[in-house]
Design a protein around this motif. Structure first.
Motif, PDB file in Angstrom:
ATOM      1  N   GLN A   1      -7.721  20.373  -7.199  1.00 25.49           N
ATOM      2  CA  GLN A   1      -8.134  19.278  -8.069  1.00 25.49           C
ATOM      3  C   GLN A   1      -9.531  19.550  -8.635  1.00 25.49           C
ATOM      4  OE1 GLN A   1      -6.251  16.452  -8.886  1.00 25.49           O
ATOM      5  NE2 GLN A   1      -4.604  17.563  -7.840  1.00 25.49           N
TER       6      GLN A   1
ATOM      7  N   GLN B   1       0.832  -1.203   0.000  1.00 17.52           N
ATOM      8  CA  GLN B   1       0.000   0.000   0.000  1.00 17.52           C
ATOM      9  C   GLN B   1       0.867   1.255   0.000  1.00 17.52           C
ATOM     10  OE1 GLN B   1      -2.529  -0.513   3.410  1.00 17.52           O
ATOM     11  NE2 GLN B   1      -4.112  -1.571   2.216  1.00 17.52           N
ATOM     12  N   GLN B   2       1.984   1.188   0.704  1.00 14.18           N
ATOM     13  CA  GLN B   2       2.890   2.328   0.742  1.00 14.18           C
ATOM     14  C   GLN B   2       3.452   2.622  -0.643  1.00 14.18           C
ATOM     15  OE1 GLN B   2       6.069   1.874   3.534  1.00 14.18           O
ATOM     16  NE2 GLN B   2       6.894   3.912   3.218  1.00 14.18           N
ATOM     17  N   ASP B   3       3.799   1.564  -1.389  1.00 15.65           N
ATOM     18  CA  ASP B   3       4.329   1.757  -2.735  1.00 15.65           C
ATOM     19  C   ASP B   3       3.285   2.381  -3.654  1.00 15.65           C
ATOM     20  OD1 ASP B   3       6.833   0.706  -2.152  1.00 15.65           O
ATOM     21  OD2 ASP B   3       6.189  -1.356  -2.575  1.00 15.65           O
ATOM     22  N   VAL B   4       2.049   1.889  -3.541  1.00 14.61           N
ATOM     23  CA  VAL B   4       0.969   2.407  -4.379  1.00 14.61           C
ATOM     24  C   VAL B   4       0.760   3.896  -4.121  1.00 14.61           C
ATOM     25  CG1 VAL B   4      -1.497   2.299  -4.860  1.00 14.61           C
ATOM     26  CG2 VAL B   4      -0.190   0.191  -4.590  1.00 14.61           C
ATOM     27  N   CYS B   5       0.730   4.281  -2.849  1.00 14.02           N
ATOM     28  CA  CYS B   5       0.530   5.688  -2.499  1.00 14.02           C
ATOM     29  C   CYS B   5       1.713   6.558  -2.939  1.00 14.02           C
ATOM     30  CB  CYS B   5       0.323   5.832  -0.980  1.00 14.02           C
ATOM     31  SG  CYS B   5      -1.233   5.135  -0.385  1.00 14.02           S
ATOM     32  N   ARG B   6       2.896   5.999  -2.852  1.00 19.55           N
ATOM     33  CA  ARG B   6       4.100   6.759  -3.161  1.00 19.55           C
ATOM     34  C   ARG B   6       4.112   7.237  -4.617  1.00 19.55           C
ATOM     35  NH1 ARG B   6       8.920   3.365  -1.671  1.00 19.55           N
ATOM     36  NH2 ARG B   6       8.307   4.013   0.425  1.00 19.55           N
ATOM     37  N   TYR B   7       3.553   6.443  -5.513  1.00 18.69           N
ATOM     38  CA  TYR B   7       3.617   6.775  -6.934  1.00 18.69           C
ATOM     39  C   TYR B   7       2.327   7.396  -7.465  1.00 18.69           C
ATOM     40  CZ  TYR B   7       7.892   4.065  -6.678  1.00 18.69           C
ATOM     41  OH  TYR B   7       9.144   3.613  -6.328  1.00 18.69           O
ATOM     42  N   ARG B   8       1.412   7.707  -6.569  1.00 18.33           N
ATOM     43  CA  ARG B   8       0.214   8.429  -6.962  1.00 18.33           C
ATOM     44  C   ARG B   8       0.481   9.934  -6.928  1.00 18.33           C
ATOM     45  NH1 ARG B   8      -4.023   5.561  -9.322  1.00 18.33           N
ATOM     46  NH2 ARG B   8      -4.123   3.485  -8.351  1.00 18.33           N
ATOM     47  N   LYS B   9      -0.191  10.650  -7.835  1.00 16.59           N
ATOM     48  CA  LYS B   9      -0.042  12.105  -7.837  1.00 16.59           C
ATOM     49  C   LYS B   9      -0.730  12.730  -6.623  1.00 16.59           C
ATOM     50  CE  LYS B   9       0.365  12.690 -12.853  1.00 16.59           C
ATOM     51  NZ  LYS B   9      -0.218  13.315 -14.063  1.00 16.59           N
ATOM     52  N   LEU B  10      -1.789  12.071  -6.157  1.00 11.48           N
ATOM     53  CA  LEU B  10      -2.542  12.596  -5.024  1.00 11.48           C
ATOM     54  C   LEU B  10      -2.889  11.458  -4.073  1.00 11.48           C
ATOM     55  CD1 LEU B  10      -4.052  15.056  -3.756  1.00 11.48           C
ATOM     56  CD2 LEU B  10      -6.077  14.278  -5.004  1.00 11.48           C
ATOM     57  N   THR B  11      -2.596  11.637  -2.797  1.00  7.28           N
ATOM     58  CA  THR B  11      -2.901  10.630  -1.784  1.00  7.28           C
ATOM     59  C   THR B  11      -3.679  11.283  -0.647  1.00  7.28           C
ATOM     60  OG1 THR B  11      -0.874   9.407  -2.271  1.00  7.28           O
ATOM     61  CG2 THR B  11      -1.945   8.934  -0.187  1.00  7.28           C
TER      62      THR B  11
END
Length: 226
Positions: free
Chosen positions: A142, A6-16
């Motif tokens: 946004q 989950q941390q990896d997914v959030c890290r590469y999102r433009k918005l978390t």
């Protein structure tokens, strides 16, 4: 599933987005200032203390008697038990309101939060879900697209198809938000006893000034004060 945490997914999102419940120490967030290029916004949601305390209890048992007979129990132990629970409830209200007040005043006196902080009340969001949602999206920079608008309308509007075909139940997320937000005020004497509401709201006078909330008991019938 694909080898990403989950941390990896959030890290590469433009918005978390992160939801934090009962964050009492906003001072710790100042450490984020030291993170280079940190682009972060804070939205604080505040709900009326009476509604909050009722939502934390099963079957709206925030008020500990349902009739004058219950209140005037003959057993001394019952009277002491009621007094103890009322005292705990008032303390709970005091800490709830004081925590929010501390955060609001801390942010107000700290320039770093000036363009990074937004205060939203549960009442504002419920009465005008689309309007307040637009403000929130503007705040975070946004767009509020049609898909999100339609979802908000479907779960909060009485005229939506989802509302018409809803299944009643405590876990149902489709509701007419403008009705639900003040539900407890519409049944004074059943859910809301005058002196219980007064005791809780008395602890929150300073917070009410920040969130534009009047004393609910001012609108109660005088017969409920007895």
């Amino acid at each position: 599933r694909h080898g990403f945490s989950q941390q990896d997914v959030c890290r590469y999102r433009k918005l978390t987005a992160i939801k934090v419940i009962r964050l009492k120490n906003f001072k710790s967030l100042l450490k984020i200032k030291n993170i280079r290029n940190a682009d972060i916004k804070f939205i604080q949601l505040v709900r009326h203390p009476v509604a909050t305390i009722m939502s934390r209890r099963t079957y709206h048992t925030f008020f500990y008697w349902n009739s004058k007979k219950d209140m005037e129990g003959n057993k001394q132990d019952d009277i002491l038990n009621i007094t103890e629970r009322r005292t705990k409830t008032v303390l709970e209200a005091f800490h709830y309101c004081q925590d929010h007040l501390d955060t609001i005043e801390f942010v107000k006196n700290n320039p770093w939060f000036k363009k990074r902080y937004m205060l939203v009340t549960h009442h504002q969001l419920s009465m005008d879900p689309l309007g307040v949602s637009q403000r929130i999206y503007n705040f975070i920079g946004q767009p509020l697209d049609d898909t999100i608008r339609e979802h908000i309308f479907n779960v909060t509007g009485a005229k939506s198809e989802a509302f018409v075909n809803r299944v009643e139940g405590a876990l149902n997320i489709v509701r007419k938000s403008s009705d639900v937000v003040d539900n407890w005020k519409r049944f004074p004497g059943r859910w809301a006893k005058y002196w219980d509401v007064f005791s809780v709201e008395e602890q929150c006078q300073r917070l009410f000034k920040h969130i534009d909330q009047p004393f609910s008991v001012d609108g109660f019938s005088t017969r409920l004060a007895k």
